[in-house]
Design a protein around this motif. Structure first.
Motif, PDB file in Angstrom:
ATOM      1  N   VAL A  15       0.835  -1.199   0.000  1.00  0.00           N
ATOM      2  CA  VAL A  15       0.000   0.000   0.000  1.00  0.00           C
ATOM      3  C   VAL A  15       0.874   1.254   0.000  1.00  0.00           C
ATOM      4  O   VAL A  15       0.613   2.207  -0.747  1.00  0.00           O
ATOM      5  CB  VAL A  15      -0.970  -0.008   1.203  1.00  0.00           C
ATOM      6  N   GLU A  16       1.909   1.274   0.828  1.00  0.00           N
ATOM      7  CA  GLU A  16       2.828   2.428   0.850  1.00  0.00           C
ATOM      8  C   GLU A  16       3.456   2.627  -0.526  1.00  0.00           C
ATOM      9  O   GLU A  16       3.561   3.757  -1.017  1.00  0.00           O
ATOM     10  CB  GLU A  16       3.930   2.214   1.887  1.00  0.00           C
ATOM     11  N   ASN A  17       3.883   1.537  -1.147  1.00  0.00           N
ATOM     12  CA  ASN A  17       4.482   1.623  -2.475  1.00  0.00           C
ATOM     13  C   ASN A  17       3.485   2.154  -3.493  1.00  0.00           C
ATOM     14  O   ASN A  17       3.818   3.015  -4.311  1.00  0.00           O
ATOM     15  CB  ASN A  17       5.017   0.257  -2.920  1.00  0.00           C
ATOM     16  N   ALA A  18       2.253   1.650  -3.454  1.00  0.00           N
ATOM     17  CA  ALA A  18       1.229   2.089  -4.403  1.00  0.00           C
ATOM     18  C   ALA A  18       0.971   3.589  -4.272  1.00  0.00           C
ATOM     19  O   ALA A  18       0.876   4.297  -5.278  1.00  0.00           O
ATOM     20  CB  ALA A  18      -0.056   1.303  -4.192  1.00  0.00           C
ATOM     21  N   GLN A  19       0.870   4.076  -3.049  1.00  0.00           N
ATOM     22  CA  GLN A  19       0.615   5.499  -2.825  1.00  0.00           C
ATOM     23  C   GLN A  19       1.753   6.343  -3.409  1.00  0.00           C
ATOM     24  O   GLN A  19       1.514   7.313  -4.136  1.00  0.00           O
ATOM     25  CB  GLN A  19       0.444   5.782  -1.328  1.00  0.00           C
ATOM     26  N   LYS A  20       2.982   5.969  -3.116  1.00  0.00           N
ATOM     27  CA  LYS A  20       4.135   6.746  -3.601  1.00  0.00           C
ATOM     28  C   LYS A  20       4.259   6.678  -5.117  1.00  0.00           C
ATOM     29  O   LYS A  20       4.569   7.686  -5.766  1.00  0.00           O
ATOM     30  CB  LYS A  20       5.416   6.268  -2.924  1.00  0.00           C
ATOM     31  N   ILE A  21       4.011   5.521  -5.688  1.00  0.00           N
ATOM     32  CA  ILE A  21       4.098   5.388  -7.146  1.00  0.00           C
ATOM     33  C   ILE A  21       2.972   6.166  -7.809  1.00  0.00           C
ATOM     34  O   ILE A  21       3.194   6.843  -8.824  1.00  0.00           O
ATOM     35  CB  ILE A  21       4.107   3.904  -7.551  1.00  0.00           C
ATOM     36  N   GLU A  23       1.495   8.837  -6.675  1.00  0.00           N
ATOM     37  CA  GLU A  23       1.848  10.256  -6.571  1.00  0.00           C
ATOM     38  C   GLU A  23       2.911  10.622  -7.597  1.00  0.00           C
ATOM     39  O   GLU A  23       2.812  11.668  -8.257  1.00  0.00           O
ATOM     40  CB  GLU A  23       2.335  10.569  -5.154  1.00  0.00           C
ATOM     41  N   TYR A  24       3.926   9.775  -7.747  1.00  0.00           N
ATOM     42  CA  TYR A  24       4.973  10.018  -8.734  1.00  0.00           C
ATOM     43  C   TYR A  24       4.397  10.061 -10.146  1.00  0.00           C
ATOM     44  O   TYR A  24       4.657  10.988 -10.914  1.00  0.00           O
ATOM     45  CB  TYR A  24       6.060   8.932  -8.627  1.00  0.00           C
ATOM     46  N   LEU A  25       3.606   9.037 -10.510  1.00  0.00           N
ATOM     47  CA  LEU A  25       3.055   8.963 -11.861  1.00  0.00           C
ATOM     48  C   LEU A  25       2.127  10.140 -12.149  1.00  0.00           C
ATOM     49  O   LEU A  25       2.100  10.648 -13.269  1.00  0.00           O
ATOM     50  CB  LEU A  25       2.306   7.645 -12.064  1.00  0.00           C
ATOM     51  N   SER A  26       1.381  10.583 -11.148  1.00  0.00           N
ATOM     52  CA  SER A  26       0.439  11.687 -11.365  1.00  0.00           C
ATOM     53  C   SER A  26       1.151  12.994 -11.676  1.00  0.00           C
ATOM     54  O   SER A  26       0.552  13.903 -12.250  1.00  0.00           O
ATOM     55  CB  SER A  26      -0.496  11.855 -10.162  1.00  0.00           C
ATOM     56  N   GLN A  27       2.432  13.079 -11.319  1.00  0.00           N
ATOM     57  CA  GLN A  27       3.217  14.292 -11.591  1.00  0.00           C
ATOM     58  C   GLN A  27       4.088  14.166 -12.839  1.00  0.00           C
ATOM     59  O   GLN A  27       4.690  15.139 -13.275  1.00  0.00           O
ATOM     60  CB  GLN A  27       4.118  14.612 -10.383  1.00  0.00           C
ATOM     61  N   HIS A  28       4.171  12.971 -13.401  1.00  0.00           N
ATOM     62  CA  HIS A  28       5.082  12.748 -14.537  1.00  0.00           C
ATOM     63  C   HIS A  28       4.455  13.286 -15.824  1.00  0.00           C
ATOM     64  O   HIS A  28       3.309  12.964 -16.139  1.00  0.00           O
ATOM     65  CB  HIS A  28       5.405  11.258 -14.682  1.00  0.00           C
ATOM     66  N   PRO A  29       5.207  14.070 -16.602  1.00  0.00           N
ATOM     67  CA  PRO A  29       4.643  14.667 -17.820  1.00  0.00           C
ATOM     68  C   PRO A  29       4.270  13.657 -18.911  1.00  0.00           C
ATOM     69  O   PRO A  29       3.449  13.963 -19.771  1.00  0.00           O
ATOM     70  CB  PRO A  29       5.760  15.603 -18.303  1.00  0.00           C
ATOM     71  N   LYS A  30       4.811  12.461 -18.889  1.00  0.00           N
ATOM     72  CA  LYS A  30       4.495  11.445 -19.909  1.00  0.00           C
ATOM     73  C   LYS A  30       3.252  10.634 -19.560  1.00  0.00           C
ATOM     74  O   LYS A  30       2.762   9.873 -20.370  1.00  0.00           O
ATOM     75  CB  LYS A  30       5.675  10.477 -20.098  1.00  0.00           C
ATOM     76  N   VAL A  31       2.751  10.792 -18.346  1.00  0.00           N
ATOM     77  CA  VAL A  31       1.573  10.040 -17.892  1.00  0.00           C
ATOM     78  C   VAL A  31       0.348  10.935 -18.019  1.00  0.00           C
ATOM     79  O   VAL A  31       0.302  12.026 -17.463  1.00  0.00           O
ATOM     80  CB  VAL A  31       1.756   9.555 -16.434  1.00  0.00           C
ATOM     81  N   LYS A  32      -0.632  10.450 -18.769  1.00  0.00           N
ATOM     82  CA  LYS A  32      -1.840  11.246 -19.039  1.00  0.00           C
ATOM     83  C   LYS A  32      -2.832  11.213 -17.880  1.00  0.00           C
ATOM     84  O   LYS A  32      -3.421  12.225 -17.540  1.00  0.00           O
ATOM     85  CB  LYS A  32      -2.538  10.747 -20.310  1.00  0.00           C
ATOM     86  N   ASP A 126      11.749  -2.401  -2.738  1.00  0.00           N
ATOM     87  CA  ASP A 126      12.125  -1.074  -2.255  1.00  0.00           C
ATOM     88  C   ASP A 126      11.486  -0.031  -3.161  1.00  0.00           C
ATOM     89  O   ASP A 126      11.654  -0.073  -4.384  1.00  0.00           O
ATOM     90  CB  ASP A 126      13.645  -0.921  -2.255  1.00  0.00           C
ATOM     91  N   VAL A 127      10.753   0.915  -2.592  1.00  0.00           N
ATOM     92  CA  VAL A 127      10.014   1.875  -3.395  1.00  0.00           C
ATOM     93  C   VAL A 127      10.943   2.759  -4.226  1.00  0.00           C
ATOM     94  O   VAL A 127      10.596   3.142  -5.350  1.00  0.00           O
ATOM     95  CB  VAL A 127       9.036   2.706  -2.539  1.00  0.00           C
ATOM     96  N   GLU A 128      12.105   3.070  -3.710  1.00  0.00           N
ATOM     97  CA  GLU A 128      13.040   3.896  -4.505  1.00  0.00           C
ATOM     98  C   GLU A 128      13.510   3.139  -5.735  1.00  0.00           C
ATOM     99  O   GLU A 128      13.669   3.729  -6.809  1.00  0.00           O
ATOM    100  CB  GLU A 128      14.224   4.351  -3.648  1.00  0.00           C
ATOM    101  N   ASP A 129      13.721   1.838  -5.606  1.00  0.00           N
ATOM    102  CA  ASP A 129      14.083   1.021  -6.768  1.00  0.00           C
ATOM    103  C   ASP A 129      12.959   1.035  -7.797  1.00  0.00           C
ATOM    104  O   ASP A 129      13.205   1.171  -9.001  1.00  0.00           O
ATOM    105  CB  ASP A 129      14.385  -0.425  -6.363  1.00  0.00           C
ATOM    106  N   LEU A 130      11.722   0.907  -7.334  1.00  0.00           N
ATOM    107  CA  LEU A 130      10.575   0.932  -8.244  1.00  0.00           C
ATOM    108  C   LEU A 130      10.436   2.290  -8.924  1.00  0.00           C
ATOM    109  O   LEU A 130      10.227   2.374 -10.139  1.00  0.00           O
ATOM    110  CB  LEU A 130       9.287   0.581  -7.498  1.00  0.00           C
ATOM    111  N   LEU A 131      10.553   3.358  -8.154  1.00  0.00           N
ATOM    112  CA  LEU A 131      10.441   4.699  -8.727  1.00  0.00           C
ATOM    113  C   LEU A 131      11.539   4.949  -9.760  1.00  0.00           C
ATOM    114  O   LEU A 131      11.272   5.505 -10.831  1.00  0.00           O
ATOM    115  CB  LEU A 131      10.479   5.757  -7.622  1.00  0.00           C
ATOM    116  N   ASN A 132      12.755   4.542  -9.452  1.00  0.00           N
ATOM    117  CA  ASN A 132      13.852   4.706 -10.411  1.00  0.00           C
ATOM    118  C   ASN A 132      13.596   3.900 -11.675  1.00  0.00           C
ATOM    119  O   ASN A 132      13.904   4.351 -12.788  1.00  0.00           O
ATOM    120  CB  ASN A 132      15.191   4.308  -9.787  1.00  0.00           C
ATOM    121  N   ASP A 133      13.042   2.709 -11.519  1.00  0.00           N
ATOM    122  CA  ASP A 133      12.745   1.875 -12.678  1.00  0.00           C
ATOM    123  C   ASP A 133      11.658   2.515 -13.544  1.00  0.00           C
ATOM    124  O   ASP A 133      11.788   2.570 -14.774  1.00  0.00           O
ATOM    125  CB  ASP A 133      12.336   0.472 -12.231  1.00  0.00           C
ATOM    126  N   PHE A 134      10.595   2.999 -12.929  1.00  0.00           N
ATOM    127  CA  PHE A 134       9.555   3.672 -13.712  1.00  0.00           C
ATOM    128  C   PHE A 134      10.102   4.932 -14.371  1.00  0.00           C
ATOM    129  O   PHE A 134       9.767   5.230 -15.520  1.00  0.00           O
ATOM    130  CB  PHE A 134       8.324   3.988 -12.846  1.00  0.00           C
TER     131      PHE A 134
END
Length: 141
Positions: A15-21, A23-32, A126-134
């Protein structure tokens, strides 16, 4: 029954990972669009949070095209691409050709399943690993 002993911890981390991802995706310019009820911008946020303690472990997001989906899914290194959901590993699925493949394009469109939609079941990596991968995958488009 062994898995039940750690289920609470695993779900908490997912759940923590989903929330952070989300939030990250919602701010990314390539994600509609990002569809995750744990985001305050989600249309059902208030109702959901009245009934739940979190946004859960599943989210969906849209890119600009099927070609962008192909580039991102080929570039991702951590999440596996599969139909299955709910494991300890993060799993990306492409509903258009997986879970909703039996529907006509019109039925998929009616349900909001576009050619540019991806679904993510967040695992416990690890959420940082996931965020870096995305980040590196989205930078391929």
């Amino acid at each position: 029954l062994r898995g039940m002993k750690t289920m609470g911890l695993r779900m908490e981390r997912s759940v923590e990972n989903a929330q952070k991802i989300a939030e990250y995706l919602s701010q990314h310019p390539k994600v509609k669009n990002v569809y995750y009820p744990g985001l305050a911008s989600h249309p059902g946020y208030d109702i959901h949070m009245d009934q739940a303690t979190s946004g859960g472990v599943m989210l969906s997001f849209e890119l600009g095209s099927k070609e962008e989906v192909d580039k991102v899914t080929k570039a991702l290194e951590i999440p596996i691409i599969a139909v299955s959901l709910g494991g300890v590993e993060s799993i990306v699925s492409y509903p258009c050709t997986m879970s909703h493949a039996c529907l006509s394009p019109e039925e998929r469109a009616e349900q909001g399943v576009t050619d540019s939609l991806l679904r993510l079941s967040c695992g416990i990596e690890d959420v940082e690993d996931l965020l870096n991968d995305f980040d590196q995958a989205l930078n391929k488009i």
